[in-house]
Enzyme design. Structure first.
Site, PDB file in Angstrom:
ATOM      1  N   LYS A   1      74.558  28.074  46.175  1.00 38.42           N
ATOM      2  CA  LYS A   1      74.870  29.097  47.168  1.00 38.42           C
ATOM      3  C   LYS A   1      73.745  29.145  48.189  1.00 38.42           C
ATOM      4  O   LYS A   1      72.617  29.513  47.871  1.00 38.42           O
ATOM      5  CB  LYS A   1      75.035  30.463  46.504  1.00 38.42           C
TER       6      LYS A   1
ATOM      7  N   ASP B   1      80.239  44.441  45.648  1.00 35.43           N
ATOM      8  CA  ASP B   1      81.464  43.787  46.125  1.00 35.43           C
ATOM      9  C   ASP B   1      82.379  43.471  44.940  1.00 35.43           C
ATOM     10  O   ASP B   1      82.777  42.330  44.735  1.00 35.43           O
ATOM     11  CB  ASP B   1      81.126  42.510  46.892  1.00 35.43           C
TER      12      ASP B   1
END
Length: 229
Positions: free
Chosen positions: A33, A134
């Site tokens: 990532k 999230d």
């Protein structure tokens, strides 16, 4: 810069996610990532903010893993390229599982086990004062072997002991279920039931969630969090 053999699998507003087919001795490779630079920010400020986000995400993953939650194992952190190399989870997201069985109203899904694993895992996370930021059904994965629930993507995570922050986390997940998966109200109710039984703060969090929804405080914060994510 990630390896040349990396395959881009997701492009977000803050980062790019790659799959590296080969990584050390890992049979499934790994996930990289990479947070990219923001050209509209001053380079020094951008580097500072990016480094903070990378460090916070890695800390959240490590803290949750150490406490017994199922999260991707962090292999390596490259602060220069703002990249986290982590375990590639083999399986599917809760979103994928539910969408596949939506037409049959999830009769072939073990929703009881799924709800318990989600609820207990989130209660553990909040007991560590880690706020995910999230929580959606896309960020909950089911391992191919054993269907263990893996919480992923801590890119917006932060540390907070505030009851309201934990309530917002749950509200965002509730909205993810209701807006994406019709007729999952009983499933989410079971998630909350198991969360309640596993969390010492659950009653305070639920009270804040209910009060906040009535006053729009939690609802508004949840919407803002969704737009950011």
């Amino acid at each position: 810069m990630v390896a040349e053999n990396a395959v881009l699998i997701k492009q977000g507003a803050e980062a790019r996610v790659f799959h590296l087919p080969t990584f050390l001795t890992q049979p499934e490779g790994c996930i990289a990532k990479e947070r990219f630079k923001k050209s509209y920010r001053h380079p020094d400020l951008d580097q500072y903010l990016t480094s903070r986000r990378v460090a916070q995400e890695a800390r959240s993953l490590y803290k949750c893993k150490k406490a017994g939650m199922d999260t991707p194992t962090v292999y390596f952190i490259d602060m220069v390229s703002a990249t986290i190399y982590m375990e590639n989870i083999v399986g599917e997201t809760v979103k994928q599982r539910l969408l596949t069985h939506q037409e049959t109203e999830y009769v072939d899904v073990d929703t009881d086990t799924m709800a318990k694993r989600i609820g207990v895992s989130l209660a553990k996370m909040h007991s560590l004062n880690v706020i995910h930021g999230d929580l959606t059904t896309s960020n909950l994965m089911l391992r191919k072997e054993g269907d263990s629930v893996v919480v992923i993507d801590f890119g917006l995570s932060f540390v907070s002991s505030l009851i309201e922050d934990k309530a917002v986390d749950l509200y965002v997940l509730e909205r993810a279920f209701s807006s994406t998966h019709p007729k999952t109200e009983p499933l989410f109710a079971k998630v909350l039931e198991h969360y309640l039984s596993a969390s010492s703060q659950a009653k305070l969090i639920f009270s804040k969630l209910e009060d906040g929804i009535k006053n729009d405080n939690v609802r508004l914060r949840g919407r803002k969090r969704s737009m950011v994510g």
